[in-house]
Design a protein around this motif. Structure first.
Motif, PDB file in Angstrom:
ATOM      1  N   GLU A   1      41.357   7.971 -87.021  1.00  0.00           N
ATOM      2  CA  GLU A   1      42.376   7.792 -85.974  1.00  0.00           C
ATOM      3  C   GLU A   1      41.994   8.520 -84.690  1.00  0.00           C
ATOM      4  N   ARG A   2      41.443   9.718 -84.814  1.00  0.00           N
ATOM      5  CA  ARG A   2      41.063  10.480 -83.622  1.00  0.00           C
ATOM      6  C   ARG A   2      39.947   9.779 -82.860  1.00  0.00           C
ATOM      7  N   TYR A   3      38.944   9.279 -83.592  1.00  0.00           N
ATOM      8  CA  TYR A   3      37.870   8.559 -82.913  1.00  0.00           C
ATOM      9  C   TYR A   3      38.398   7.301 -82.221  1.00  0.00           C
ATOM     10  N   THR A   4      39.364   6.634 -82.828  1.00  0.00           N
ATOM     11  CA  THR A   4      39.971   5.463 -82.185  1.00  0.00           C
ATOM     12  C   THR A   4      40.702   5.873 -80.911  1.00  0.00           C
ATOM     13  N   GLU A   5      41.438   6.965 -80.975  1.00  0.00           N
ATOM     14  CA  GLU A   5      42.141   7.456 -79.782  1.00  0.00           C
ATOM     15  C   GLU A   5      41.154   7.819 -78.675  1.00  0.00           C
ATOM     16  N   LEU A   6      40.064   8.472 -79.057  1.00  0.00           N
ATOM     17  CA  LEU A   6      39.050   8.827 -78.062  1.00  0.00           C
ATOM     18  C   LEU A   6      38.388   7.579 -77.482  1.00  0.00           C
ATOM     19  N   ALA A   7      38.129   6.587 -78.319  1.00  0.00           N
ATOM     20  CA  ALA A   7      37.547   5.329 -77.832  1.00  0.00           C
ATOM     21  C   ALA A   7      38.502   4.657 -76.844  1.00  0.00           C
ATOM     22  N   ASP A   8      39.774   4.628 -77.179  1.00  0.00           N
ATOM     23  CA  ASP A   8      40.768   4.033 -76.285  1.00  0.00           C
ATOM     24  C   ASP A   8      40.796   4.758 -74.942  1.00  0.00           C
ATOM     25  N   SER A   9      40.719   6.075 -74.999  1.00  0.00           N
ATOM     26  CA  SER A   9      40.733   6.868 -73.775  1.00  0.00           C
ATOM     27  C   SER A   9      39.501   6.590 -72.920  1.00  0.00           C
TER      28      SER A   9
ATOM     29  N   HIS B   1      39.031   4.760 -69.065  1.00  0.00           N
ATOM     30  CA  HIS B   1      38.263   5.352 -67.960  1.00  0.00           C
ATOM     31  C   HIS B   1      36.975   4.577 -67.681  1.00  0.00           C
ATOM     32  N   ASN B   2      36.858   3.414 -68.280  1.00  0.00           N
ATOM     33  CA  ASN B   2      35.708   2.545 -68.080  1.00  0.00           C
ATOM     34  C   ASN B   2      34.385   3.216 -68.477  1.00  0.00           C
ATOM     35  N   ASN B   3      34.472   4.095 -69.458  1.00  0.00           N
ATOM     36  CA  ASN B   3      33.280   4.740 -70.009  1.00  0.00           C
ATOM     37  C   ASN B   3      32.897   3.947 -71.264  1.00  0.00           C
ATOM     38  N   VAL B   4      32.342   2.768 -71.039  1.00  0.00           N
ATOM     39  CA  VAL B   4      32.126   1.776 -72.085  1.00  0.00           C
ATOM     40  C   VAL B   4      31.168   2.258 -73.166  1.00  0.00           C
ATOM     41  N   GLU B   5      30.076   2.883 -72.772  1.00  0.00           N
ATOM     42  CA  GLU B   5      29.071   3.318 -73.744  1.00  0.00           C
ATOM     43  C   GLU B   5      29.644   4.350 -74.720  1.00  0.00           C
ATOM     44  N   VAL B   6      30.380   5.315 -74.203  1.00  0.00           N
ATOM     45  CA  VAL B   6      30.961   6.341 -75.062  1.00  0.00           C
ATOM     46  C   VAL B   6      32.114   5.753 -75.874  1.00  0.00           C
ATOM     47  N   ALA B   7      32.873   4.849 -75.280  1.00  0.00           N
ATOM     48  CA  ALA B   7      33.950   4.190 -76.018  1.00  0.00           C
ATOM     49  C   ALA B   7      33.392   3.473 -77.243  1.00  0.00           C
ATOM     50  N   LYS B   8      32.279   2.771 -77.057  1.00  0.00           N
ATOM     51  CA  LYS B   8      31.669   2.056 -78.183  1.00  0.00           C
ATOM     52  C   LYS B   8      31.197   3.034 -79.249  1.00  0.00           C
ATOM     53  N   LEU B   9      30.621   4.138 -78.832  1.00  0.00           N
ATOM     54  CA  LEU B   9      30.163   5.136 -79.789  1.00  0.00           C
ATOM     55  C   LEU B   9      31.334   5.697 -80.599  1.00  0.00           C
ATOM     56  N   PHE B  10      32.435   6.043 -79.919  1.00  0.00           N
ATOM     57  CA  PHE B  10      33.613   6.537 -80.641  1.00  0.00           C
ATOM     58  C   PHE B  10      34.186   5.454 -81.558  1.00  0.00           C
ATOM     59  N   ARG B  11      34.142   4.212 -81.116  1.00  0.00           N
ATOM     60  CA  ARG B  11      34.634   3.102 -81.945  1.00  0.00           C
ATOM     61  C   ARG B  11      33.763   2.992 -83.208  1.00  0.00           C
ATOM     62  N   ASP B  12      32.453   3.121 -83.045  1.00  0.00           N
ATOM     63  CA  ASP B  12      31.551   3.081 -84.202  1.00  0.00           C
ATOM     64  C   ASP B  12      31.832   4.248 -85.154  1.00  0.00           C
ATOM     65  N   LEU B  13      32.045   5.437 -84.602  1.00  0.00           N
ATOM     66  CA  LEU B  13      32.359   6.599 -85.438  1.00  0.00           C
ATOM     67  C   LEU B  13      33.667   6.381 -86.193  1.00  0.00           C
ATOM     68  N   SER B  14      34.633   5.753 -85.542  1.00  0.00           N
ATOM     69  CA  SER B  14      35.895   5.434 -86.204  1.00  0.00           C
ATOM     70  C   SER B  14      35.673   4.477 -87.369  1.00  0.00           C
ATOM     71  N   THR B  15      34.804   3.502 -87.166  1.00  0.00           N
ATOM     72  CA  THR B  15      34.498   2.536 -88.231  1.00  0.00           C
ATOM     73  C   THR B  15      33.862   3.234 -89.426  1.00  0.00           C
ATOM     74  N   TYR B  16      32.944   4.154 -89.170  1.00  0.00           N
ATOM     75  CA  TYR B  16      32.326   4.903 -90.266  1.00  0.00           C
ATOM     76  C   TYR B  16      33.364   5.738 -91.008  1.00  0.00           C
ATOM     77  N   SER B  17      34.248   6.376 -90.276  1.00  0.00           N
ATOM     78  CA  SER B  17      35.294   7.174 -90.917  1.00  0.00           C
ATOM     79  C   SER B  17      36.225   6.293 -91.733  1.00  0.00           C
ATOM     80  N   ALA B  18      36.528   5.102 -91.224  1.00  0.00           N
ATOM     81  CA  ALA B  18      37.385   4.174 -91.966  1.00  0.00           C
ATOM     82  C   ALA B  18      36.721   3.771 -93.290  1.00  0.00           C
ATOM     83  N   LYS B  19      35.405   3.648 -93.296  1.00  0.00           N
ATOM     84  CA  LYS B  19      34.696   3.348 -94.547  1.00  0.00           C
ATOM     85  C   LYS B  19      34.855   4.507 -95.531  1.00  0.00           C
ATOM     86  N   HIS B  20      34.850   5.721 -95.019  1.00  0.00           N
ATOM     87  CA  HIS B  20      35.038   6.882 -95.894  1.00  0.00           C
ATOM     88  C   HIS B  20      36.451   6.911 -96.444  1.00  0.00           C
ATOM     89  N   VAL B  21      37.411   6.466 -95.650  1.00  0.00           N
ATOM     90  CA  VAL B  21      38.791   6.365 -96.144  1.00  0.00           C
ATOM     91  C   VAL B  21      38.803   5.459 -97.372  1.00  0.00           C
TER      92      VAL B  21
END
Length: 177
Positions: A28-36, A40-60
């Protein structure tokens, strides 16, 4: 760092309830950071946080699968989770480490810290619990987190630290009242 470890006498259900919350909060935190970052149009970092969220969701899902072997998990109120000195799980990336102009290097440093904290939490549980099954599971989870630490370190090799002026913004956003 001394971790409050489930009062030192956790059962498997309580341990897995904590592990599940830890992974959910990280995702959830990585998703919130990706949204943020997207705001701010920081697309590259947003994608990275989105990917980290996906990995964490797999661990869930992995924790849920393990938990099915042990039956229903106990309900734990948010204020009853026994993390370190904070109300947040050890693997939740800290908002205060985020910046709207941050680079992938910074995002990965945040992830590295979170993975270290997750590893330390599970290792502490393994070392302090009196329940052998909790100790076994906690060691497995700590080993997995150690693998995540190594993976994030490898990713960091692709993203060197940015120049000192990375956060300079000649037209920073303003908050109006």
């Amino acid at each position: 760092m001394k971790t409050k470890v489930l009062n030192g006498a956790a059962n498997v259900g309580l341990f897995l309830a904590h592990a599940l919350a830890l992974e959910i909060e990280a995702a959830e935190r990585y998703t919130e950071l990706a949204d943020s970052m997207e705001a701010h149009n920081n697309v590259e970092v947003a994608k990275l946080f989105r990917d980290l969220s996906t990995y964490s969701a797999k661990h869930v899902e992995e924790v849920k699968q393990i938990a099915r072997e042990f039956g229903a998990l106990p309900k734990v109120a948010p204020w009853e989770f026994q993390w370190d000195a904070t109300a947040e799980s050890p693997e939740s990336a800290a908002f205060e480490n985020a910046h709207y102009l941050m680079k992938p290097h910074h995002a990965l440093k945040m992830a590295l810290l979170s993975e270290h904290q997750g590893n330390n939490y599970y290792a502490s549980v393994a070392a302090e619990t009196k329940d052998p099954e909790v100790a076994r599971l906690a060691r497995e989870f700590a080993e997995e987190e150690a693998g995540h630490v190594a993976l994030v370190r490898k990713w960091l090799e692709r993203y060197p630290a940015p120049k000192d002026d990375w956060s300079d913004d000649p037209d920073p956003p303003n908050i109006s009242d």
